[in-house]
Write a protein that holds these residues in place. Structure first.
Motif, PDB file in Angstrom:
ATOM      1  N   GLY A  75       0.823  -1.217   0.000  1.00 39.61           N
ATOM      2  CA  GLY A  75       0.000   0.000   0.000  1.00 39.61           C
ATOM      3  C   GLY A  75       0.849   1.255   0.000  1.00 39.61           C
ATOM      4  O   GLY A  75       0.560   2.223  -0.709  1.00 39.61           O
ATOM      5  N   ILE A  76       1.900   1.254   0.811  1.00 43.07           N
ATOM      6  CA  ILE A  76       2.811   2.408   0.858  1.00 43.07           C
ATOM      7  C   ILE A  76       3.493   2.599  -0.492  1.00 43.07           C
ATOM      8  O   ILE A  76       3.575   3.716  -1.009  1.00 43.07           O
ATOM      9  N   LEU A  77       3.975   1.523  -1.099  1.00 37.87           N
ATOM     10  CA  LEU A  77       4.647   1.621  -2.397  1.00 37.87           C
ATOM     11  C   LEU A  77       3.693   2.109  -3.493  1.00 37.87           C
ATOM     12  O   LEU A  77       4.072   2.933  -4.334  1.00 37.87           O
ATOM     13  N   ILE A  78       2.469   1.635  -3.481  1.00 34.39           N
ATOM     14  CA  ILE A  78       1.481   2.099  -4.460  1.00 34.39           C
ATOM     15  C   ILE A  78       1.184   3.589  -4.232  1.00 34.39           C
ATOM     16  O   ILE A  78       1.107   4.375  -5.184  1.00 34.39           O
ATOM     17  N   GLY A  79       1.053   3.992  -2.988  1.00 30.58           N
ATOM     18  CA  GLY A  79       0.814   5.407  -2.659  1.00 30.58           C
ATOM     19  C   GLY A  79       1.948   6.297  -3.137  1.00 30.58           C
ATOM     20  O   GLY A  79       1.714   7.372  -3.700  1.00 30.58           O
ATOM     21  N   ILE A  80       3.180   5.863  -2.941  1.00 26.31           N
ATOM     22  CA  ILE A  80       4.344   6.630  -3.409  1.00 26.31           C
ATOM     23  C   ILE A  80       4.329   6.716  -4.933  1.00 26.31           C
ATOM     24  O   ILE A  80       4.584   7.772  -5.510  1.00 26.31           O
ATOM     25  N   GLY A  81       4.013   5.613  -5.582  1.00 27.81           N
ATOM     26  CA  GLY A  81       3.945   5.618  -7.046  1.00 27.81           C
ATOM     27  C   GLY A  81       2.899   6.591  -7.572  1.00 27.81           C
ATOM     28  O   GLY A  81       3.129   7.328  -8.535  1.00 27.81           O
ATOM     29  N   VAL A  82       1.728   6.616  -6.936  1.00 27.95           N
ATOM     30  CA  VAL A  82       0.667   7.534  -7.348  1.00 27.95           C
ATOM     31  C   VAL A  82       1.106   8.977  -7.139  1.00 27.95           C
ATOM     32  O   VAL A  82       0.899   9.842  -8.003  1.00 27.95           O
ATOM     33  N   LEU A  83       1.758   9.283  -6.020  1.00 27.29           N
ATOM     34  CA  LEU A  83       2.244  10.639  -5.752  1.00 27.29           C
ATOM     35  C   LEU A  83       3.283  11.078  -6.791  1.00 27.29           C
ATOM     36  O   LEU A  83       3.266  12.222  -7.246  1.00 27.29           O
ATOM     37  N   VAL A  84       4.164  10.188  -7.186  1.00 33.17           N
ATOM     38  CA  VAL A  84       5.180  10.511  -8.196  1.00 33.17           C
ATOM     39  C   VAL A  84       4.510  10.814  -9.528  1.00 33.17           C
ATOM     40  O   VAL A  84       4.855  11.792 -10.210  1.00 33.17           O
ATOM     41  N   ILE A  85       3.545  10.016  -9.920  1.00 31.89           N
ATOM     42  CA  ILE A  85       2.846  10.226 -11.190  1.00 31.89           C
ATOM     43  C   ILE A  85       2.084  11.561 -11.173  1.00 31.89           C
ATOM     44  O   ILE A  85       2.133  12.329 -12.136  1.00 31.89           O
ATOM     45  N   VAL A  86       1.408  11.863 -10.074  1.00 39.36           N
ATOM     46  CA  VAL A  86       0.681  13.128  -9.955  1.00 39.36           C
ATOM     47  C   VAL A  86       1.648  14.305 -10.005  1.00 39.36           C
ATOM     48  O   VAL A  86       1.409  15.298 -10.703  1.00 39.36           O
ATOM     49  N   ALA A  87       2.756  14.217  -9.296  1.00 41.11           N
ATOM     50  CA  ALA A  87       3.737  15.314  -9.283  1.00 41.11           C
ATOM     51  C   ALA A  87       4.320  15.552 -10.673  1.00 41.11           C
ATOM     52  O   ALA A  87       4.451  16.697 -11.113  1.00 41.11           O
TER      53      ALA A  87
END
Length: 157
Positions: A9-21
């Motif tokens: 879950g943490i890794l998916i959350g980080i991935g989503v934040l990187v894509i949004v940024a």
């Protein structure tokens, strides 16, 4: 080895934040446009934009007519040989004071020196403009957007 759902879950959350940024970064990088030239601030903004676009003829047109005005070759040479330090500087408007055909605009110049710790300096400066033939023209501007010896008869070479 059992996968930990919390870690996934943490890794998916980080991935989503990187894509949004990244998408926000690339979407905001629009082309800057010139503004109306009926205010001192508009002239300053257009002068800086013309320098950033390397449209030196347009930038030179914003300078006040005076006997000590640098010729175009000297003006252009200043920016061509400046290692583009003006491209690593930003400008924020402060207050404006207009009295008759004279205007003073305070600006904050932020400079990024590109060091490993992203050194940034902020300097409060004043831009001096004069109205000539109904148009605002720049008479004095702070460094790095202006040569120290422009419009000064005592410093001519």
């Amino acid at each position: 080895m059992k996968l930990d759902r919390f870690l996934i879950g943490i890794l998916i959350g980080i991935g989503v934040l990187v894509i949004v940024a990244l998408s926000l970064f690339f979407m905001r990088r629009g082309e800057a446009h010139y503004t109306a030239e009926d205010t001192p601030e508009g002239i300053i903004q257009n002068y800086i934009l013309a320098l950033q676009k390397k449209n030196f003829e347009k930038a030179y047109g914003y300078l006040a007519e005076d006997k000590a005005k640098p010729d175009f070759a000297r003006f252009r040479e200043f920016f061509v040989t400046s290692f583009e330090s003006y491209n690593r500087a930003g400008l924020t408007f402060g207050t404006s004071s207009i009295t008759g055909d004279t205007a003073f605009v305070t600006v904050v110049i932020q400079r990024n020196y590109g060091g490993p710790f992203n050194e940034l300096s902020r300097e409060h400066e004043t831009v001096d403009l004069v109205r000539q033939n109904g148009q605002w023209k720049i008479r004095k501007f702070p460094n790095p957007f202006w040569g120290y010896d422009w419009y000064d008869e005592n410093l001519k070479y």
